[in-house]
Motif scaffolding. Structure first.
Motif, PDB file in Angstrom:
ATOM      1  N   LYS A   1      19.130  39.295  38.493  1.00 50.20           N
ATOM      2  CA  LYS A   1      19.516  40.612  39.572  1.00 50.20           C
ATOM      3  C   LYS A   1      20.747  41.450  38.243  1.00 50.20           C
ATOM      4  N   GLY A   2      21.290  40.594  37.011  1.00 51.82           N
ATOM      5  CA  GLY A   2      21.693  41.214  35.789  1.00 51.82           C
ATOM      6  C   GLY A   2      23.158  41.638  36.236  1.00 51.82           C
ATOM      7  N   VAL A   3      23.555  40.312  36.887  1.00 57.13           N
ATOM      8  CA  VAL A   3      24.410  39.787  37.360  1.00 57.13           C
ATOM      9  C   VAL A   3      25.192  38.347  36.473  1.00 57.13           C
ATOM     10  N   ASP A   4      25.870  39.062  35.259  1.00 55.81           N
ATOM     11  CA  ASP A   4      26.421  37.993  33.705  1.00 55.81           C
ATOM     12  C   ASP A   4      28.004  36.739  34.542  1.00 55.81           C
ATOM     13  N   THR A   5      28.106  37.204  35.230  1.00 55.77           N
ATOM     14  CA  THR A   5      29.111  35.796  36.430  1.00 55.77           C
ATOM     15  C   THR A   5      29.058  36.080  37.603  1.00 55.77           C
ATOM     16  N   ILE A   6      29.389  35.416  38.136  1.00 56.00           N
ATOM     17  CA  ILE A   6      29.931  34.889  39.615  1.00 56.00           C
ATOM     18  C   ILE A   6      31.550  34.207  39.312  1.00 56.00           C
ATOM     19  N   ALA A   7      32.431  34.595  40.189  1.00 62.38           N
ATOM     20  CA  ALA A   7      33.355  34.454  40.682  1.00 62.38           C
ATOM     21  C   ALA A   7      33.824  34.096  41.736  1.00 62.38           C
ATOM     22  N   VAL A   8      34.667  33.169  42.034  1.00 60.72           N
ATOM     23  CA  VAL A   8      35.427  33.021  43.606  1.00 60.72           C
ATOM     24  C   VAL A   8      36.389  32.795  43.231  1.00 60.72           C
ATOM     25  N   ILE A   9      37.646  33.949  43.677  1.00 57.69           N
ATOM     26  CA  ILE A   9      38.973  33.618  43.595  1.00 57.69           C
ATOM     27  C   ILE A   9      39.702  33.242  45.018  1.00 57.69           C
ATOM     28  N   ALA A  10      40.753  32.326  44.762  1.00 56.26           N
ATOM     29  CA  ALA A  10      41.638  32.016  45.860  1.00 56.26           C
ATOM     30  C   ALA A  10      42.904  31.822  45.425  1.00 56.26           C
ATOM     31  N   ALA A  11      44.070  32.181  46.292  1.00 60.67           N
ATOM     32  CA  ALA A  11      46.109  31.685  46.140  1.00 60.67           C
ATOM     33  C   ALA A  11      45.548  30.274  46.193  1.00 60.67           C
ATOM     34  N   ASN A  12      44.758  29.456  45.591  1.00 59.91           N
ATOM     35  CA  ASN A  12      44.743  27.708  45.822  1.00 59.91           C
ATOM     36  C   ASN A  12      45.328  27.498  43.965  1.00 59.91           C
ATOM     37  N   ASP A  13      46.052  26.602  43.608  1.00 61.28           N
ATOM     38  CA  ASP A  13      46.438  25.939  42.065  1.00 61.28           C
ATOM     39  C   ASP A  13      44.407  25.740  41.478  1.00 61.28           C
ATOM     40  N   LEU A  14      45.211  25.708  39.766  1.00 58.55           N
ATOM     41  CA  LEU A  14      43.751  25.164  39.733  1.00 58.55           C
ATOM     42  C   LEU A  14      42.766  24.102  39.838  1.00 58.55           C
ATOM     43  N   PHE A  15      43.919  23.325  40.073  1.00 59.54           N
ATOM     44  CA  PHE A  15      43.246  22.047  40.760  1.00 59.54           C
ATOM     45  C   PHE A  15      42.335  21.915  41.648  1.00 59.54           C
ATOM     46  N   VAL A  16      42.979  22.501  42.915  1.00 54.36           N
ATOM     47  CA  VAL A  16      42.556  22.223  43.825  1.00 54.36           C
ATOM     48  C   VAL A  16      41.261  23.172  43.683  1.00 54.36           C
TER      49      VAL A  16
END
Length: 159
Positions: free
Chosen positions: A67-82
């Motif tokens: 539907k024209g979305v380039d990126t789907i992203a999720v964000i959380a206040a966890n560290d990058l390894f988690v």
């Protein structure tokens, strides 16, 4: 103040894990010139996030991108390894996992959640659509433990 439709997303730097190791992405890297679906969760591997919220986006990633979305992203206040472990455990390669460990971006958009059970500020459960960094859709979950207003079905309807 909570971000709203028509607002530009604030400048921020996110942490992420790449094949070459830890990396940083700026707001511009993620949003400039793109249509992005961003959903926020209180924490990786938490029950609603892991079993309800993320799976819908994984399942419907191709339809959303169609539907024209380039990126789907999720964000959380966890560290990058988690966040990386969560991505791998969920087989969610179609999703970009953004770590905001001090919740700086989450606080800047006014969607922080004071959650002593987690030991720090986390994200409220939300979903937004941004075009070139401008919010065109925003939904914040009203009922704890649910991902209805912020899930993949709600985003598909908004697109």
């Amino acid at each position: 103040m909570t971000i709203k439709v028509g607002d530009k997303l604030p400048q921020a730097t996110f942490k992420t894990k790449t094949a070459d190791g830890p990396a940083e992405l700026t707001t511009a890297d993620v949003f400039a010139g793109k249509t992005v679906v961003l959903f926020g969760v209180p924490g990786a591997f938490t029950p609603t996030c892991h079993m309800n919220h993320l799976p819908g986006f994984v399942e419907h990633a191709d339809t959303i991108k169609g539907k024209g979305v380039d990126t789907i992203a999720v964000i959380a206040a966890n560290d990058l390894f988690v966040m990386d472990a969560w991505c791998k455990a969920s087989k969610a390669d179609a999703i970009t996992f953004l770590s905001d460990p001090a919740a700086d971006f989450i606080k800047a958009i006014g969607l922080g959640l004071d959650a002593p059970i987690f030991g720090s500020t986390r994200a409220q459960r939300f979903a937004l659509i941004a075009k070139d960094g401008e919010v065109t859709f925003l939904s914040v979950e009203e009922t704890p433990g649910t991902a209805t207003a912020t899930g993949a079905a709600a985003i598909l309807e908004a697109l």
